[in-house]
Design a protein around this motif. Structure first.
Motif, PDB file in Angstrom:
ATOM      1  N   SER A  25       0.864  -1.182   0.000  1.00  0.00           N
ATOM      2  CA  SER A  25       0.000   0.000   0.000  1.00  0.00           C
ATOM      3  C   SER A  25       0.897   1.228   0.000  1.00  0.00           C
ATOM      4  N   ALA A  26       0.282   2.388   0.089  1.00  0.00           N
ATOM      5  CA  ALA A  26       1.051   3.631   0.153  1.00  0.00           C
ATOM      6  C   ALA A  26       1.988   3.645   1.357  1.00  0.00           C
ATOM      7  N   ASN A  27       1.693   2.841   2.371  1.00  0.00           N
ATOM      8  CA  ASN A  27       2.512   2.836   3.590  1.00  0.00           C
ATOM      9  C   ASN A  27       3.956   2.415   3.333  1.00  0.00           C
ATOM     10  N   ILE A  28       4.190   1.580   2.321  1.00  0.00           N
ATOM     11  CA  ILE A  28       5.565   1.122   2.078  1.00  0.00           C
ATOM     12  C   ILE A  28       6.433   2.243   1.503  1.00  0.00           C
ATOM     13  N   PHE A  29       5.804   3.347   1.116  1.00  0.00           N
ATOM     14  CA  PHE A  29       6.540   4.475   0.555  1.00  0.00           C
ATOM     15  C   PHE A  29       6.689   5.621   1.547  1.00  0.00           C
ATOM     16  N   VAL A  45      -0.905   5.428  -5.380  1.00  0.00           N
ATOM     17  CA  VAL A  45      -2.106   4.686  -5.778  1.00  0.00           C
ATOM     18  C   VAL A  45      -2.179   3.366  -5.033  1.00  0.00           C
ATOM     19  N   HIS A  46      -3.407   2.877  -4.846  1.00  0.00           N
ATOM     20  CA  HIS A  46      -3.621   1.523  -4.344  1.00  0.00           C
ATOM     21  C   HIS A  46      -4.147   0.691  -5.513  1.00  0.00           C
ATOM     22  N   LEU A  47      -3.363  -0.277  -5.921  1.00  0.00           N
ATOM     23  CA  LEU A  47      -3.725  -1.089  -7.074  1.00  0.00           C
ATOM     24  C   LEU A  47      -5.016  -1.859  -6.828  1.00  0.00           C
ATOM     25  N   ARG A  48      -5.610  -2.295  -7.895  1.00  0.00           N
ATOM     26  CA  ARG A  48      -6.863  -3.054  -7.831  1.00  0.00           C
ATOM     27  C   ARG A  48      -6.712  -4.225  -6.845  1.00  0.00           C
ATOM     28  N   GLY A  49      -7.713  -4.389  -5.991  1.00  0.00           N
ATOM     29  CA  GLY A  49      -7.681  -5.461  -5.003  1.00  0.00           C
ATOM     30  C   GLY A  49      -7.014  -5.085  -3.696  1.00  0.00           C
ATOM     31  N   HIS A  50      -6.538  -3.844  -3.588  1.00  0.00           N
ATOM     32  CA  HIS A  50      -5.850  -3.381  -2.383  1.00  0.00           C
ATOM     33  C   HIS A  50      -6.621  -2.220  -1.747  1.00  0.00           C
ATOM     34  N   LYS A  51      -6.668  -2.224  -0.418  1.00  0.00           N
ATOM     35  CA  LYS A  51      -7.340  -1.163   0.347  1.00  0.00           C
ATOM     36  C   LYS A  51      -8.763  -0.939  -0.198  1.00  0.00           C
ATOM     37  N   LYS A  52      -9.093   0.309  -0.572  1.00  0.00           N
ATOM     38  CA  LYS A  52     -10.454   0.605  -1.027  1.00  0.00           C
ATOM     39  C   LYS A  52     -10.582   0.673  -2.553  1.00  0.00           C
ATOM     40  N   SER A  53      -9.572   0.211  -3.252  1.00  0.00           N
ATOM     41  CA  SER A  53      -9.645   0.193  -4.718  1.00  0.00           C
ATOM     42  C   SER A  53     -10.597  -0.910  -5.179  1.00  0.00           C
ATOM     43  N   PRO A  54     -11.074  -0.825  -6.418  1.00  0.00           N
ATOM     44  CA  PRO A  54     -11.984  -1.858  -6.933  1.00  0.00           C
ATOM     45  C   PRO A  54     -11.352  -3.241  -6.908  1.00  0.00           C
ATOM     46  N   GLU A 157      12.920  -6.308   8.578  1.00  0.00           N
ATOM     47  CA  GLU A 157      12.001  -5.176   8.738  1.00  0.00           C
ATOM     48  C   GLU A 157      11.106  -5.013   7.513  1.00  0.00           C
ATOM     49  N   SER A 158      11.694  -5.041   6.317  1.00  0.00           N
ATOM     50  CA  SER A 158      10.889  -4.880   5.105  1.00  0.00           C
ATOM     51  C   SER A 158       9.995  -6.099   4.890  1.00  0.00           C
ATOM     52  N   ARG A 159      10.494  -7.288   5.207  1.00  0.00           N
ATOM     53  CA  ARG A 159       9.686  -8.505   5.067  1.00  0.00           C
ATOM     54  C   ARG A 159       8.458  -8.440   5.980  1.00  0.00           C
ATOM     55  N   ASN A 160       8.676  -8.059   7.232  1.00  0.00           N
ATOM     56  CA  ASN A 160       7.558  -7.962   8.175  1.00  0.00           C
ATOM     57  C   ASN A 160       6.567  -6.886   7.770  1.00  0.00           C
ATOM     58  N   SER A 161       7.089  -5.790   7.210  1.00  0.00           N
ATOM     59  CA  SER A 161       6.217  -4.709   6.763  1.00  0.00           C
ATOM     60  C   SER A 161       5.280  -5.186   5.664  1.00  0.00           C
ATOM     61  N   PHE A 162       5.829  -5.933   4.694  1.00  0.00           N
ATOM     62  CA  PHE A 162       5.012  -6.424   3.594  1.00  0.00           C
ATOM     63  C   PHE A 162       3.992  -7.452   4.084  1.00  0.00           C
ATOM     64  N   ILE A 163       4.395  -8.328   4.991  1.00  0.00           N
ATOM     65  CA  ILE A 163       3.464  -9.335   5.504  1.00  0.00           C
ATOM     66  C   ILE A 163       2.331  -8.659   6.275  1.00  0.00           C
ATOM     67  N   LYS A 164       2.673  -7.644   7.049  1.00  0.00           N
ATOM     68  CA  LYS A 164       1.658  -6.912   7.811  1.00  0.00           C
ATOM     69  C   LYS A 164       0.656  -6.236   6.882  1.00  0.00           C
ATOM     70  N   GLU A 165       1.155  -5.604   5.829  1.00  0.00           N
ATOM     71  CA  GLU A 165       0.260  -4.946   4.878  1.00  0.00           C
ATOM     72  C   GLU A 165      -0.625  -5.970   4.152  1.00  0.00           C
ATOM     73  N   ALA A 166      -0.010  -7.092   3.753  1.00  0.00           N
ATOM     74  CA  ALA A 166      -0.731  -8.106   2.975  1.00  0.00           C
ATOM     75  C   ALA A 166      -1.840  -8.767   3.775  1.00  0.00           C
ATOM     76  N   ALA A 167      -1.717  -8.770   5.108  1.00  0.00           N
ATOM     77  CA  ALA A 167      -2.727  -9.400   5.956  1.00  0.00           C
ATOM     78  C   ALA A 167      -4.091  -8.737   5.798  1.00  0.00           C
TER      79      ALA A 167
END
Length: 273
Positions: A25-29, A45-54, A157-167
């Motif tokens: 998500s935008a959080n990784i930036f 941007v949040h790509l399709r299927g992420h957060k509140k995107s279509p 740190e980056s691995r945990n960040s991505f896993i947290k976002e993907a959850a």
């Protein structure tokens, strides 16, 4: 329309679009937004299927081409003729597809943790995942892939960040992206000719063991393509080495592909400049 966030609206500044990877998500930036907004208007941007995107299920033709057109639609919505594109991991794949279908909308492209082809090991992992994806939680697959892709202690740190976002990602959305992963190669090959004039900066962590050598092989000799290997970084180079990533990418975007400045710390070897 994709969900997006705008940071800054100075009419005298150019725009930078930030494109995250699968599950992100935008959080990784966050480190980039803080730095970039001093020089550019920033759109995450949040790509399709992420957060509140279509949803990926809202279209019959979901593909990297569809994902790229979604981002171009945001350009049109905001009224931006041309922007810098910064993509990480699968976001760099989408950026390549934008270069293929709408190169005239891209000022420069900064591509981190790039994937230009699915090599034998990732191909085998994707195959195994396809065989079990109907029976196991999608986060199991994501977590396993994250550990294989980012195995070192300094990637934690980056691995945990991505896993947290993907959850926060729903199962069907993850599988929609998973199913188009084998088509990655076409996003790169179809962009080579139409985007030959667009300045491109490829930034790869030295620990990005699955992809770094193959990316260098693919871009070596391409016009307007620079390559930087960043020491102490893995796949998610913008989080592993944010200071280095910000310095190089800002210098590159501001100079629109001219010779970049040398940052004030050791960053790895400049393979092509």
């Amino acid at each position: 329309m994709l969900e997006y966030k705008i940071f800054g609206n100075d009419p005298n500044k150019e725009y930078v679009f930030l494109i995250h990877g699968i599950g992100g998500s935008a959080n990784i930036f966050f480190p980039q937004i803080k730095s970039y907004r001093n020089h550019f208007n920033v759109v995450a941007v949040h790509l399709r299927g992420h957060k509140k995107s279509p949803s990926v299920l809202d279209v019959e033709d979901f593909s990297f081409n569809r994902a790229a057109r979604d981002v171009v639609d945001v350009l049109d919505e905001i009224g931006i003729r041309k922007a810098h594109m910064v993509g990480i991991s699968l976001g760099a794949v989408v950026a390549h597809q934008i270069l293929a279908i709408a190169p005239n909308r891209v000022e420069t492209a900064v591509l981190g943790g790039v994937i230009t082809k699915i090599t034998p090991l990732p191909k085998l992992l994707l195959l195994i995942g396809s065989m079990v994806k109907k029976f196991v939680p999608h986060m199991w697959l994501y977590t396993i892939f994250a550990h294989i892709l980012m195995p070192r202690k300094n990637h934690q740190e980056s691995r945990n960040s991505f896993i947290k976002e993907a959850a926060q990602m729903k199962r069907n959305e993850f599988l929609g992206w998973y199913d188009i992963a084998p088509t990655v190669r076409g996003t790169f090959t179809t962009a080579v000719e139409p985007a030959a004039h667009v300045p491109k900066l490829y930034m790869m962590g030295e620990g990005d063991h699955m992809f770094i050598d193959h990316v260098w092989e693919d871009i070596e000799g391409l016009p307007n393509a620079d390559f930087i290997e960043v020491k102490g970084s893995g796949h998610v180079v913008n989080l592993d080495a944010p200071h280095t990533f910000n310095q190089y990418s800002l210098s590159f975007m501001k100079s629109k592909g001219a010779e970049t400045e040398t940052p004030d710390q050791e960053t790895g070897r400049r393979l092509r400049s």
